[in-house]
Design a protein around this motif. Structure first.
Motif, PDB file in Angstrom:
ATOM      1  N   UNK A 183      44.224  35.828  22.153  1.00 11.69           N
ATOM      2  CA  UNK A 183      42.799  35.782  22.526  1.00 11.69           C
ATOM      3  C   UNK A 183      42.854  34.894  23.778  1.00 11.69           C
ATOM      4  N   UNK A 184      44.006  33.808  23.801  1.00 10.12           N
ATOM      5  CA  UNK A 184      43.938  32.893  25.013  1.00 10.12           C
ATOM      6  C   UNK A 184      44.458  33.914  26.111  1.00 10.12           C
ATOM      7  N   UNK A 185      45.296  34.669  25.977  1.00  2.98           N
ATOM      8  CA  UNK A 185      45.919  35.530  26.981  1.00  2.98           C
ATOM      9  C   UNK A 185      44.974  36.638  27.445  1.00  2.98           C
ATOM     10  N   UNK A 186      44.375  36.973  26.654  1.00  3.71           N
ATOM     11  CA  UNK A 186      43.113  37.938  27.042  1.00  3.71           C
ATOM     12  C   UNK A 186      42.156  37.167  27.950  1.00  3.71           C
ATOM     13  N   UNK A 187      41.755  36.005  27.809  1.00  5.10           N
ATOM     14  CA  UNK A 187      40.914  35.511  28.516  1.00  5.10           C
ATOM     15  C   UNK A 187      41.115  35.123  29.961  1.00  5.10           C
ATOM     16  N   UNK A 188      42.772  34.767  29.850  1.00  4.86           N
ATOM     17  CA  UNK A 188      43.168  34.522  31.053  1.00  4.86           C
ATOM     18  C   UNK A 188      43.341  35.456  32.042  1.00  4.86           C
ATOM     19  N   UNK A 189      43.809  36.693  31.382  1.00  3.28           N
ATOM     20  CA  UNK A 189      43.932  37.846  32.270  1.00  3.28           C
ATOM     21  C   UNK A 189      42.494  38.575  32.552  1.00  3.28           C
ATOM     22  N   UNK A 190      41.607  38.465  31.625  1.00  4.77           N
ATOM     23  CA  UNK A 190      40.231  38.977  32.248  1.00  4.77           C
ATOM     24  C   UNK A 190      39.814  38.174  33.459  1.00  4.77           C
ATOM     25  N   UNK A 191      39.846  36.796  33.416  1.00  4.53           N
ATOM     26  CA  UNK A 191      39.571  35.861  34.569  1.00  4.53           C
ATOM     27  C   UNK A 191      40.356  36.099  35.919  1.00  4.53           C
ATOM     28  N   UNK A 192      41.556  36.565  35.665  1.00  4.11           N
ATOM     29  CA  UNK A 192      42.378  36.947  36.791  1.00  4.11           C
ATOM     30  C   UNK A 192      42.116  38.281  37.285  1.00  4.11           C
ATOM     31  N   UNK A 193      41.512  39.085  36.465  1.00  3.54           N
ATOM     32  CA  UNK A 193      40.812  40.519  36.917  1.00  3.54           C
ATOM     33  C   UNK A 193      39.681  40.310  37.635  1.00  3.54           C
ATOM     34  N   UNK A 194      38.920  39.224  37.187  1.00  2.00           N
ATOM     35  CA  UNK A 194      37.432  39.025  37.890  1.00  2.00           C
ATOM     36  C   UNK A 194      37.909  38.802  39.254  1.00  2.00           C
ATOM     37  N   UNK A 195      38.789  37.706  39.538  1.00  2.00           N
ATOM     38  CA  UNK A 195      38.974  37.440  40.925  1.00  2.00           C
ATOM     39  C   UNK A 195      39.779  38.661  41.763  1.00  2.00           C
ATOM     40  N   UNK A 196      40.503  39.443  40.972  1.00  2.00           N
ATOM     41  CA  UNK A 196      40.927  40.472  41.706  1.00  2.00           C
ATOM     42  C   UNK A 196      39.916  41.588  42.082  1.00  2.00           C
ATOM     43  N   UNK A 197      38.901  41.444  41.255  1.00  2.00           N
ATOM     44  CA  UNK A 197      37.976  42.497  41.828  1.00  2.00           C
ATOM     45  C   UNK A 197      36.783  42.050  42.710  1.00  2.00           C
ATOM     46  N   UNK A 198      37.008  40.810  43.250  1.00  2.00           N
ATOM     47  CA  UNK A 198      36.322  39.848  43.932  1.00  2.00           C
ATOM     48  C   UNK A 198      35.030  39.310  43.427  1.00  2.00           C
ATOM     49  N   UNK A 199      35.157  38.941  42.247  1.00  2.00           N
ATOM     50  CA  UNK A 199      33.826  38.467  41.536  1.00  2.00           C
ATOM     51  C   UNK A 199      34.007  36.902  41.996  1.00  2.00           C
ATOM     52  N   UNK A 200      33.237  36.504  42.489  1.00  2.00           N
ATOM     53  CA  UNK A 200      33.048  34.851  43.025  1.00  2.00           C
ATOM     54  C   UNK A 200      31.966  34.062  42.262  1.00  2.00           C
ATOM     55  N   UNK A 201      31.270  34.573  41.478  1.00  2.00           N
ATOM     56  CA  UNK A 201      30.233  33.922  40.683  1.00  2.00           C
ATOM     57  C   UNK A 201      29.558  34.723  39.480  1.00  2.00           C
ATOM     58  N   UNK A 202      28.828  33.917  38.972  1.00  2.00           N
ATOM     59  CA  UNK A 202      28.366  34.493  37.840  1.00  2.00           C
ATOM     60  C   UNK A 202      26.701  34.294  37.717  1.00  2.00           C
TER      61      UNK A 202
END
Length: 200
Positions: free
Chosen positions: A154-173
């Motif tokens: 679960x920890x790894x999944x959240x970390x990977x998803x957060x990295x993916x958000x940055x890779x997609x150019x997501x800068x805010x929520x």
């Protein structure tokens, strides 16, 4: 059915507003929503910030809180309560939402956390409080919290998803990404994002 990913952060006031209204709007638009928690902290740190920009820029912060109060009232939500401290530590809540991603109880848990945080001013880092929210949804709260808080996957999944958000150019929520990858940022872009997703 066309789909769209709803990227949210538990420290985000505008994610709260989006979470409370996205369900009916998506159903009306015929769009399947994937609820995806992520962490904005790494994105902020990459820009040299150690807290929310609404704390760094006082005038922006004052306007944000008043804007959120107005919008919450317009949606028929309870009066906004500013949690102390702000932003809250949403790590455990995010891990729990990650664990519940795709589960029937997932969106209800997200809304319950946001309500506890911004309508009641409660501490969303408190495991007992989060377990009670899960219990209220008919789920084994302490069991889920124990798994979400300790399971390395679960920890790894959240970390990977957060990295993916940055890779997609997501800068805010909140951010909304239809299946074709178009990025929409902000609660005020929700309807536009759903219309884009529905159009395929």
């Amino acid at each position: 059915m066309p789909g769209m990913t709803f990227w949210f952060e538990f420290a985000s006031t505008y994610s709260y507003l989006a979470a409370m209204r996205i369900g009916p709007l998506a159903r009306d638009a015929g769009v399947e929503v994937r609820w995806r928690p992520f962490l904005l902290g790494p994105t902020f740190r990459a820009q040299g910030w150690n807290t929310s920009p609404f704390n760094i820029y006082a005038a922006k912060g004052r306007n944000m809180w008043r804007d959120v109060e107005r919008q919450a009232a317009g949606l028929g939500l309870p009066p906004v309560v500013r949690p102390d401290p702000f932003p809250q530590n949403g790590l455990l809540a995010a891990r729990t939402a990650t664990f519940g991603e795709g589960a029937a109880w997932g969106p209800g848990f997200v809304r319950a956390v946001f309500t506890a945080e911004f309508a009641e001013g409660r501490d969303i880092s408190d495991p007992a409080g989060l377990a009670a929210l899960l219990d209220g949804l008919g789920q084994p709260g302490h069991e889920i919290l124990a798994r979400a808080g300790t399971d390395q996957s679960v920890k790894d999944r959240l970390r990977l998803v957060t990295d993916d958000a940055q890779a997609q150019g997501i800068f805010g929520a909140p951010s909304f990404v239809p299946d074709d990858g178009e990025l929409f940022w902000g609660n005020d872009r929700l309807e536009e994002a759903l219309a884009w997703a529905a159009a395929g």
